[in-house]
Scaffold this motif. Structure first.
Motif, short mmCIF file in Angstrom:
data_model
loop_
_atom_site.label_atom_id
_atom_site.label_comp_id
_atom_site.label_asym_id
_atom_site.label_seq_id
_atom_site.Cartn_x
_atom_site.Cartn_y
_atom_site.Cartn_z
N ARG A 186 34.30 74.04 65.07
CA ARG A 186 34.19 73.14 66.13
C ARG A 186 33.14 72.13 65.66
NH1 ARG A 186 34.89 76.11 71.99
NH2 ARG A 186 36.21 77.74 71.41
N MET A 238 37.45 71.88 60.62
CA MET A 238 38.24 73.11 60.33
C MET A 238 37.33 74.22 59.84
SD MET A 238 41.84 73.34 57.91
CE MET A 238 42.76 71.88 59.03
N PRO A 246 41.07 75.07 64.89
CA PRO A 246 41.73 75.20 63.78
C PRO A 246 41.10 76.17 62.75
CG PRO A 246 40.80 72.95 63.85
CD PRO A 246 40.25 73.69 65.02
N TRP A 299 45.73 71.76 61.16
CA TRP A 299 44.92 70.43 61.42
C TRP A 299 45.67 69.58 62.64
CZ3 TRP A 299 40.33 68.20 60.25
CH2 TRP A 299 40.17 67.01 60.28
N SER A 333 45.67 71.76 65.74
CA SER A 333 44.40 72.19 66.13
C SER A 333 44.46 73.62 66.66
CB SER A 333 43.63 71.22 67.02
OG SER A 333 42.30 71.62 67.14
N CYS A 365 40.52 68.97 75.11
CA CYS A 365 41.77 68.69 74.27
C CYS A 365 41.49 67.39 73.66
CB CYS A 365 43.26 68.90 74.78
SG CYS A 365 43.60 70.50 74.82
N ARG A 408 39.54 68.45 70.73
CA ARG A 408 40.14 68.95 69.74
C ARG A 408 41.24 68.43 69.00
NH1 ARG A 408 36.81 71.88 71.84
NH2 ARG A 408 36.97 73.83 72.67
N HIS A 409 41.90 67.64 69.69
CA HIS A 409 42.73 66.57 68.96
C HIS A 409 42.30 65.26 68.43
CE1 HIS A 409 46.09 69.52 69.49
NE2 HIS A 409 45.64 69.87 71.02
N ARG A 410 41.06 65.12 68.53
CA ARG A 410 40.45 64.02 67.83
C ARG A 410 40.74 62.86 68.60
NH1 ARG A 410 42.81 67.61 64.76
NH2 ARG A 410 41.65 69.34 63.66
#
Length: 570
Positions: A73, A77, A104, A167, A170, A231, A234-236
């Protein structure tokens, strides 16, 4: 072996499979690997140093999984190595939590040789029935990709695919490494080409259509708002979110799992929206909006204060990693990053309403109070005044996780909590991993708030923290047991009680040296004095605080969520 030798001679740059795997982990930014040694992974661990990876060495596999989660986090990764059967099963709870919360982790499992598996040998760590796939099947449901490295011809391809899926999606991936495959030769020239970690591009025509639909409703809305959730982290998509907030000027809120996704010092930031558990004034603004741009939502019970959201789908546009939903129309196979970027570029003029002002000012009743007891309504604004930019703040599911809703963060704070999976004790293991990643990032401060009940499950990671010379600040909330569970059921029941520990002395049992300091804080004046102590605030060694709070006190958000949980359970 003859066929392998022939295959090896055909390779221009042969390298051992274990080296290939670990160099790929290093390539994607991993610098430390968590786990517990076991006879089926020992030979693989020998390759870590030459690949630029540090071995952490945790006290048990469950804690190692939590630590890999916390590391991921902060770092982006994480990686975990366990041994076949007994080791990997001990880690599954942590891996399930990472799957649930989109974290991830590459989970590598050392296995018996491929021949032993083929022959169904009666080996230790097996069920004794010759089935060597049973544990892989257990992990399939909590992994987004499974790579069984049983054949050197395909192993490198499987490794690259596993890391890419980890990646992009995630979520955890599961990689098996039989002991004889550790030394199997693969094409080292593949390492010259980095793994492609870019997400699939949206279909341009479809993306343009979705953007036009979004803009139609956004430009026509009278009082739109932005609501950001986990999210997006998490999903950048945080860069796109930041640009959207800046360009639109719209009131912006976060869900509890989305804490840290938005710069909370920004003038557009309005606080935490969690239904009936929302910050003051937030619920009215969000629920009266005629259009909510909901980015990366996870509408779980604890994230919505017991499903007390009062926002209709007719007034919502949902942005996710693999679809966009505009009101009741869903557009699959569309990534939110591309859509948000185009929305910002073509936004035009919007109707902007005032944003509620959220501060770390104490509530009026606490400002005039002479009470020295450390209550939740007093503590969390004070914590917000003490935090610094770039801090990593971890809260256990319980009073701390709900209390942090009332803390306005400085800029660039990373918030870690396990709201959806909610595994008790998660945050202690996570703290070790997060602190290690923070140290790699120029020693950002890592701060943990955990309950006196929760820490008893995973307290051994204080030992790992000391062994790796990490310096988190750990607050153990001492309130005589499982407060969140008391509010759900069994207020006076003995199963919600715990044996009181002398927490501040535990690091000494684990071998803490003279640099360690422990504290026992029972009054507001004592805590304020501690927060003003520069040695405490900037220490380069572990600090642990026993923070005493009333047994019956809890944040308002916890009370309402627990009440809803109790009603559902009944």
């Amino acid at each position: 072996m003859a066929s392998l030798d022939i295959a090896t001679r055909e390779l221009e740059n042969p390298i051992d499979l274990a080296e290939y795997l670990f160099r790929r982990l290093h390539e994607v930014g991993i610098r430390a690997v968590h786990g517990v040694p076991g006879d089926y992974n020992l030979a693989a661990l020998d390759y870590l140093p030459k690949c630029g990876l540090d071995w952490v060495g945790n006290c048990n596999e469950l804690n190692a999984g939590y630590a890999a989660d916390g590391y991921a986090r902060v770092n982006g990764m994480g990686a975990l190595i366990t041994t076949f059967g007994v080791g990997e099963l001990s880690a599954l709870n942590a891996i399930a939590g990472a799957y649930s919360e989109f974290v991830p982790i590459v989970h590598i499992v050392g296995q018996p040789t491929t021949k032993s598996q083929k022959d169904g040998m009666l080996l230790h760590h097996t069920l004794g029935n010759g089935d060597f796939n049973v544990f892989t099947k257990m992990s399939e449901g909590i992994s987004c990709y499974v790579a069984q490295l049983n054949d050197p011809h395909y192993a490198a391809t499987y490794i690259d695919s596993a890391i890419r899926e980890c990646w992009i999606r995630s979520r955890p991936v599961y990689v098996t490494l039989p002991t004889d495959m550790i030394y199997a030769k693969v094409n080292g020239d593949r390492l010259k080409t980095p793994i492609d970690l870019s997400p699939p591009e949206n279909d341009p025509e479809k993306e343009k259509y979705v953007v036009d639909v979004v803009l139609k409703y956004l430009q026509g809305a009278k009082n739109p708002v932005i609501l950001v959730d986990a999210c997006a982290i998490r999903h950048r998509a945080l860069e796109e979110v930041r640009d959207l907030v800046e360009a639109s000027g719209l009131p912006t809120f976060v869900a509890p799992m989305g804490k840290g996704a938005v710069n909370e010092t920004h003038k557009n930031f309005g606080g935490v929206y969690a239904g009936s558990g929302s910050n003051t004034g937030v619920r009215e603004v969000v629920e009266s909006s005629d259009l909510i741009l909901s980015i990366g939502a996870i509408k779980s019970d604890f994230n919505t204060a017991g499903f007390t959201y009062r926002i209709g789908q007719l007034n919502t546009i949902d942005f996710h990693s693999n679809f966009v939903r505009v009101r009741y129309s869903e557009y699959p196979d569309i990534n939110m990053k591309g859509v948000l970027r185009k929305v910002v570029q073509k936004m035009g003029k919007l109707n902007v309403t005032p944003t509620p002002q959220i501060t770390n000012k104490l509530p009026a009743e606490e400002q005039s109070s002479s009470n020295q007891a450390i209550t939740h309504s007093w503590l969390w604004p004070i914590v917000g005044q003490w935090l610094k930019e770039n801090d990593v703040v971890i809260t256990e599911t319980g009073t701390a996780n709900f209390g942090i809703w009332d803390t306005r963060f400085p800029a660039n704070v990373t918030a870690i909590s396990q709201v959806l999976w909610g595994s008790i004790g998660y945050s202690m293991g996570s703290c070790q991993g997060a602190a290690l990643a923070a140290k790699e990032q120029n020693n950002r401060r890592t701060i943990l708030f955990i309950g006196d009940g929760s820490i008893q499950l995973t307290v051994q990671e204080l030992s790992t923290i000391l062994r790796n010379k990490l310096s988190p600040i750990v607050f153990v909330i001492c309130n005589e047991g499982y407060t969140i569970e008391r509010y759900i059921h069994g207020w006076e029941a003995p199963y919600n009680d715990i044996q009181p520990w002398e927490f501040a002395n535990l690091p000494k049992v684990f071998g803490a040296d003279a640099g360690y300091k422990g504290y026992r804080i029972k009054t507001r004046d004592e805590l304020q004095k501690l927060f003003a102590d520069q040695d405490f605030c900037t220490a380069d060694a572990l600090r642990l605080v026993e923070l005493y709070m009333p047994r019956d006190d809890a944040p308002a958000g916890l009370k309402s969520t627990a009440e809803a949980a109790a009603a559902r359970n009944a």
